[in-house]
Design an enzyme around this catalytic site. Structure first.
Site, PDB file in Angstrom:
ATOM      1  NE  ARG A 167      43.219  63.715  48.143  1.00  0.00           N
ATOM      2  CZ  ARG A 167      42.523  63.922  49.258  1.00  0.00           C
ATOM      3  NH1 ARG A 167      42.882  63.357  50.385  1.00  0.00           N
ATOM      4  NH2 ARG A 167      41.465  64.703  49.249  1.00  0.00           N
ATOM      5  CD  GLU A 193      40.342  70.126  47.546  1.00  0.00           C
ATOM      6  OE1 GLU A 193      40.614  71.270  47.960  1.00  0.00           O
ATOM      7  OE2 GLU A 193      40.058  69.185  48.302  1.00  0.00           O
ATOM      8  CG  ASN A 236      43.219  68.397  49.059  1.00  0.00           C
ATOM      9  OD1 ASN A 236      42.286  68.973  49.596  1.00  0.00           O
ATOM     10  ND2 ASN A 236      43.040  67.545  48.059  1.00  0.00           N
ATOM     11  CB  SER A 259      42.550  63.019  54.655  1.00  0.00           C
ATOM     12  OG  SER A 259      41.692  63.194  53.561  1.00  0.00           O
ATOM     13  CE  LYS A 286      37.749  10.136  15.588  1.00  0.00           C
ATOM     14  NZ  LYS A 286      38.489   9.718  16.789  1.00  0.00           N
ATOM     15  CD  GLU A 315      38.945  16.844  22.598  1.00  0.00           C
ATOM     16  OE1 GLU A 315      38.532  15.952  23.350  1.00  0.00           O
ATOM     17  OE2 GLU A 315      39.746  16.644  21.666  1.00  0.00           O
ATOM     18  N   GLY A 316      34.493  16.481  23.300  1.00  0.00           N
ATOM     19  CA  GLY A 316      33.297  16.368  24.124  1.00  0.00           C
ATOM     20  C   GLY A 316      32.223  15.467  23.564  1.00  0.00           C
TER      21      GLY A 316
END
Ligand code: ADP
Ligand code: MG
Ligand code: MG
Length: 397
Positions: free
Chosen positions: A146, A162, A164, A169, A286, A290-291
């Protein structure tokens, strides 16, 4: 949301955390508690656990004294380029380890001074030299390494911390954490109760979210295409002669639809624009919004059309013109904020429709309820939420 491309997700995460070195995002308190709870349950169910030091028999008696592994609740953003760089390095380092391991003299010489002061390394070197003396060959060689990195903020370079080569682990737990973090439940349906107004997209991040949802396999209600079909411009285009015929076969259906279409025009129609300037009270102007509260009525129609014409601008294409409808007004009682008003009012009937389709199979296509909205006849707009109308119901006669 199951996404087509996971790097898209990464990117939106990067963006979401730009300028935050810690990568921390604000999670609303209620949601945070739920996330933590769910994550802890997940850890227990999926074996993301370690020995619990506070339990005496832990580590000796199997199944006794386990606690969830310490974990971050949310994944850490990492730019794609660094990820790729680190992954690319792995096989090169593997090869390097193998080559160096074959050079016994290099290892012994490099560590000779260390050996003098570090007994532990010395013992290891002793074994190594015995093997050299025996001329022991390792034909089958297995490495599980790793290589660790940190991203240097000063130089923006990924530096190796580093390498490993023994007991690297956490590979077993690390992939479980990835599983835990996987943004893990499939979202079946994305229902939009927002997203129809520019206010719903205050930054690019909301647009990215909309794109992400659209790219997903979830059922969108509506999809981006359904959303667009609902624009005023498409309403106007569909009302043109022979356009419905492009999309529907049944002549009866076409006739029924056409019968309910009021006058609708694009602003390319110079004659209609002229009429609207002369008699604006017969038109509604228009925009593609929307809304409620976005339409233009009365003298404002004239002003806007004249301005748009003078500017000769492309902005004309942002609007449509519609024939104004005049429903019969009747005396009604309207209750708002605890106060009852009696006024002349007009109504707008909405019929809900539900449609569900899977490829060629229409699973549902139905009328499913109604909305009756009533507003004082002098008000132009009709929204309840926008503050113009009240909710009503129908009394069939
Ligand atoms: P939105 O998508 O914002 O709801 P609408 O086109 O439904 O836009 O317009 C909002 C309101 O304006 C409607 O509820 C209705 O009261 C009024 N309105 C819209 N078009 C017309 C029209 N052609 N004639 C009369 N009133 C209209
Ligand atoms: Mg609408
Ligand atoms: Mg409406």
């Amino acid at each position: 949301v199951q996404c087509g491309r996971s790097d898209e997700l990464e990117e939106s995460r990067d963006k979401a955390t730009e300028g935050h070195g810690s990568g921390a995002r604000e999670v609303p308190p209620g949601l945070l508690e739920k996330l933590v709870y769910d994550a802890l349950v997940w850890c227990s169910l999926h074996g993301l656990v370690v020995g619990d030091k506070s339990v005496q028999r832990s580590g000796t008696d199997p199944g006794i004294g386990l606690v969830h592994a310490p974990f971050a609740l949310l994944p850490r953003p990492l730019t794609d380029g660094y990820w790729r760089q680190a992954c690319e390095l792995a096989p090169i380092f593997n090869e390097l380890v193998d080559r160096v391991s074959l050079d016994g003299k290099f290892l012994q010489d490099s560590l000779s001074r260390t050996k003098k002061v570090d007994a532990f390394t010395g013992r290891l070197l002793d074994i190594h030299s015995k093997m050299l003396e025996m001329n022991k060959r390792e034909d089958i060689r297995l490495g599980l390494h790793r290589s660790d990195y940190m991203l240097d903020a000063e130089t923006n370079l990924l530096f190796q911390i580093e390498l490993n080569t023994i007991s690297s682990s956490f590979p077993g737990l690390s992939c479980l954490v990835s599983e835990l973090h996987k943004g893990g439940q499939t979202v079946a349906v994305v229902y939009f109760r927002a997203g129809y107004s520019p206010n719903d997209y205050p930054s690019e991040s909301e647009w990215r979210a909309r794109l992400l949802m659209e790219q997903s396999n979830a059922i969108k209600c509506p999809s981006i295409s359904y959303h667009l079909v609902g624009t005023k411009k498409i309403q106007q285009e569909l009302a043109k002669p022979n356009v419905l015929e492009r999309f529907l076969e049944n002549e009866n259906d076409i006739a029924k639809l056409r019968k309910c279409f009021a006058g609708l025009w694009s602003l390319d129609n110079i004659d209609v624009v002229k009429s609207a300037i002369e008699r604006p009270e017969f038109f509604v102007l228009k925009p593609q919004r929307e809304g409620g509260g976005n339409n233009i009525y009365g003298d404002k129609v004239r002003e806007t059309l004249i301005r748009l014409q003078q500017e000769g601008s492309e902005e004309l294409a942002a609007y449509i013109l519609m024939q104004r409808i005049f429903p019969t007004a009747s005396l009604s009682y309207l209750v708002r904020e605890g106060i009852c008003h009696q006024d002349h009012a007009i109504s707008e009937l909405g019929i809900y429709g539900a449609y569900l389709r899977n490829k060629d199979k229409v699973i549902m296509n139905d009328q499913c309820g109604y909305l009756m909205r009533t507003k004082v006849s002098t008000s132009n707009e009709g929204g309840v939420a926008a503050g113009f109308a009240v909710l009503d119901s129908i009394y069939l006669t």
